[in-house]
Design a protein around this motif. Structure first.
Motif, PDB file in Angstrom:
ATOM      1  N   GLU A   1       0.936  -1.113   0.120  1.00  0.00           N
ATOM      2  CA  GLU A   1      -0.031  -0.061  -0.067  1.00  0.00           C
ATOM      3  C   GLU A   1       0.822   1.306  -0.030  1.00  0.00           C
ATOM      4  O   GLU A   1       0.530   2.168  -0.657  1.00  0.00           O
ATOM      5  CB  GLU A   1      -0.913  -0.017   1.101  1.00  0.00           C
ATOM      6  CG  GLU A   1      -1.975  -0.921   1.199  1.00  0.00           C
ATOM      7  CD  GLU A   1      -3.060  -0.937  -0.183  1.00  0.00           C
ATOM      8  OE1 GLU A   1      -3.240   0.185  -0.609  1.00  0.00           O
ATOM      9  OE2 GLU A   1      -2.939  -1.924  -0.882  1.00  0.00           O
ATOM     10  N   LEU A   2       1.790   1.227   0.779  1.00  0.00           N
ATOM     11  CA  LEU A   2       2.939   2.466   0.725  1.00  0.00           C
ATOM     12  C   LEU A   2       3.269   2.635  -0.534  1.00  0.00           C
ATOM     13  O   LEU A   2       3.633   4.019  -0.914  1.00  0.00           O
ATOM     14  CB  LEU A   2       3.933   2.045   1.782  1.00  0.00           C
ATOM     15  CG  LEU A   2       5.195   3.339   1.575  1.00  0.00           C
ATOM     16  CD1 LEU A   2       4.477   4.559   2.607  1.00  0.00           C
ATOM     17  CD2 LEU A   2       6.392   2.515   2.711  1.00  0.00           C
ATOM     18  N   MET A   3       3.742   1.853  -1.156  1.00  0.00           N
ATOM     19  CA  MET A   3       4.505   1.935  -2.795  1.00  0.00           C
ATOM     20  C   MET A   3       3.515   2.128  -3.881  1.00  0.00           C
ATOM     21  O   MET A   3       3.754   2.849  -4.531  1.00  0.00           O
ATOM     22  CB  MET A   3       5.399   0.429  -2.966  1.00  0.00           C
ATOM     23  CG  MET A   3       6.467   0.620  -2.250  1.00  0.00           C
ATOM     24  SD  MET A   3       7.627  -0.837  -2.698  1.00  0.00           S
ATOM     25  CE  MET A   3       7.864  -0.765  -4.442  1.00  0.00           C
ATOM     26  N   ARG A   4       1.894   1.739  -3.657  1.00  0.00           N
ATOM     27  CA  ARG A   4       1.135   1.970  -4.861  1.00  0.00           C
ATOM     28  C   ARG A   4       1.083   3.352  -5.127  1.00  0.00           C
ATOM     29  O   ARG A   4       0.642   4.171  -4.224  1.00  0.00           O
ATOM     30  CB  ARG A   4      -0.076   1.254  -4.571  1.00  0.00           C
ATOM     31  CG  ARG A   4      -1.071   1.001  -5.696  1.00  0.00           C
ATOM     32  CD  ARG A   4      -2.045   0.123  -5.549  1.00  0.00           C
ATOM     33  NE  ARG A   4      -1.529  -1.298  -5.564  1.00  0.00           N
ATOM     34  CZ  ARG A   4      -0.831  -1.798  -6.574  1.00  0.00           C
ATOM     35  NH1 ARG A   4      -0.872  -1.384  -7.701  1.00  0.00           N
ATOM     36  NH2 ARG A   4      -0.535  -3.174  -6.610  1.00  0.00           N
ATOM     37  N   GLY A   5       0.957   3.545  -6.322  1.00  0.00           N
ATOM     38  CA  GLY A   5       0.912   5.059  -6.525  1.00  0.00           C
ATOM     39  C   GLY A   5       2.151   6.200  -6.467  1.00  0.00           C
ATOM     40  O   GLY A   5       1.656   7.065  -7.088  1.00  0.00           O
ATOM     41  N   ARG A   6       3.150   5.507  -6.163  1.00  0.00           N
ATOM     42  CA  ARG A   6       4.389   6.522  -6.060  1.00  0.00           C
ATOM     43  C   ARG A   6       5.004   6.204  -7.107  1.00  0.00           C
ATOM     44  O   ARG A   6       4.864   5.350  -8.005  1.00  0.00           O
ATOM     45  CB  ARG A   6       5.299   5.760  -4.931  1.00  0.00           C
ATOM     46  CG  ARG A   6       4.683   5.914  -3.571  1.00  0.00           C
ATOM     47  CD  ARG A   6       5.514   5.287  -2.351  1.00  0.00           C
ATOM     48  NE  ARG A   6       6.778   5.656  -2.541  1.00  0.00           N
ATOM     49  CZ  ARG A   6       7.558   6.364  -1.757  1.00  0.00           C
ATOM     50  NH1 ARG A   6       6.736   6.812  -0.607  1.00  0.00           N
ATOM     51  NH2 ARG A   6       8.711   6.733  -1.853  1.00  0.00           N
ATOM     52  N   VAL A   7       5.980   7.239  -7.526  1.00  0.00           N
ATOM     53  CA  VAL A   7       6.770   7.283  -8.656  1.00  0.00           C
ATOM     54  C   VAL A   7       7.970   6.925  -8.489  1.00  0.00           C
ATOM     55  O   VAL A   7       8.498   7.107  -7.444  1.00  0.00           O
ATOM     56  CB  VAL A   7       6.967   8.835  -9.001  1.00  0.00           C
ATOM     57  CG1 VAL A   7       7.931   8.944 -10.178  1.00  0.00           C
ATOM     58  CG2 VAL A   7       5.623   9.480  -9.311  1.00  0.00           C
ATOM     59  N   TYR A   8       8.462   5.948  -9.243  1.00  0.00           N
ATOM     60  CA  TYR A   8       9.744   4.995  -9.179  1.00  0.00           C
ATOM     61  C   TYR A   8      10.904   6.341  -9.211  1.00  0.00           C
ATOM     62  O   TYR A   8      10.872   7.212 -10.178  1.00  0.00           O
ATOM     63  CB  TYR A   8       9.947   4.240 -10.519  1.00  0.00           C
ATOM     64  CG  TYR A   8      11.222   3.833 -10.716  1.00  0.00           C
ATOM     65  CD1 TYR A   8      11.706   2.521  -9.896  1.00  0.00           C
ATOM     66  CD2 TYR A   8      12.213   4.407 -11.462  1.00  0.00           C
ATOM     67  CE1 TYR A   8      12.918   2.189 -10.017  1.00  0.00           C
ATOM     68  CE2 TYR A   8      13.714   3.579 -11.536  1.00  0.00           C
ATOM     69  CZ  TYR A   8      13.922   2.670 -10.769  1.00  0.00           C
ATOM     70  OH  TYR A   8      15.055   2.390 -10.943  1.00  0.00           O
ATOM     71  N   GLY A   9      11.674   6.094  -8.243  1.00  0.00           N
ATOM     72  CA  GLY A   9      12.979   7.034  -8.277  1.00  0.00           C
ATOM     73  C   GLY A   9      12.814   8.276  -7.411  1.00  0.00           C
ATOM     74  O   GLY A   9      13.627   9.081  -7.232  1.00  0.00           O
ATOM     75  N   ALA A  10      11.288   8.537  -7.161  1.00  0.00           N
ATOM     76  CA  ALA A  10      11.201   9.712  -6.326  1.00  0.00           C
ATOM     77  C   ALA A  10      11.417   9.450  -4.770  1.00  0.00           C
ATOM     78  O   ALA A  10      11.551   8.455  -4.341  1.00  0.00           O
ATOM     79  CB  ALA A  10       9.647   9.870  -6.373  1.00  0.00           C
ATOM     80  N   ASP A  11      11.721  10.708  -4.161  1.00  0.00           N
ATOM     81  CA  ASP A  11      12.138  10.640  -3.048  1.00  0.00           C
ATOM     82  C   ASP A  11      10.876  10.491  -2.016  1.00  0.00           C
ATOM     83  O   ASP A  11       9.693  10.962  -2.475  1.00  0.00           O
ATOM     84  CB  ASP A  11      12.456  12.059  -2.536  1.00  0.00           C
ATOM     85  CG  ASP A  11      13.071  12.459  -1.064  1.00  0.00           C
ATOM     86  OD1 ASP A  11      12.126  12.602  -0.233  1.00  0.00           O
ATOM     87  OD2 ASP A  11      14.081  12.122  -0.855  1.00  0.00           O
ATOM     88  N   TYR A  12      11.063   9.737  -1.088  1.00  0.00           N
ATOM     89  CA  TYR A  12       9.806   9.293  -0.157  1.00  0.00           C
ATOM     90  C   TYR A  12       8.986  10.336   0.438  1.00  0.00           C
ATOM     91  O   TYR A  12       7.786  10.143   0.753  1.00  0.00           O
ATOM     92  CB  TYR A  12      10.223   8.074   0.964  1.00  0.00           C
ATOM     93  CG  TYR A  12      11.028   8.935   1.988  1.00  0.00           C
ATOM     94  CD1 TYR A  12      10.137   9.462   3.160  1.00  0.00           C
ATOM     95  CD2 TYR A  12      12.227   9.006   2.071  1.00  0.00           C
ATOM     96  CE1 TYR A  12      10.863  10.066   4.261  1.00  0.00           C
ATOM     97  CE2 TYR A  12      13.061   9.643   2.997  1.00  0.00           C
ATOM     98  CZ  TYR A  12      12.264  10.159   4.229  1.00  0.00           C
ATOM     99  OH  TYR A  12      13.024  10.766   5.156  1.00  0.00           O
TER     100      TYR A  12
END
Length: 92
Positions: free
Chosen positions: A9-20
């Motif tokens: 759930e934390l990773m879903r919708g995040r951009v690859y390589g973007a800062d957390y």
């Protein structure tokens, strides 16, 4: 490597390589969704990438794939020309 539901759930919708601290997509950019494999659910910014990359796919460094740190995950576009890249496997 299996992940907990919370990690997915934390990773879903995040951009690859973007800062957390700034994980979301930005307006005016073009993204594809990575489907399957270690980067499942992440978005890949393809803005300004060459057309051949959009046809042939990408090799992305990842620390969570089969080969751990230093490994790479292969993703290729679906035949329908949509905005999804499917996982093709991991390489060292």
């Amino acid at each position: 490597m299996l992940r907990s539901v919370d990690e997915w759930e934390l990773m879903r919708g995040r951009v690859y390589g973007a800062d957390y601290t700034d994980p979301g997509p930005r307006p005016g950019r073009t993204y594809v969704e990575l489907v399957g494999g270690p980067l499942d659910g992440l978005l890949l910014d393809v803005t300004g990438r060459p057309d051949h990359m959009l046809r042939e796919g990408v090799t992305l460094p990842t620390e969570v794939g089969r080969y751990g740190p230093g490994g790479r995950a292969l993703y290729a576009p679906r035949a329908d020309g949509g905005r999804r890249f499917d996982w093709r496997g991991d390489i060292p």
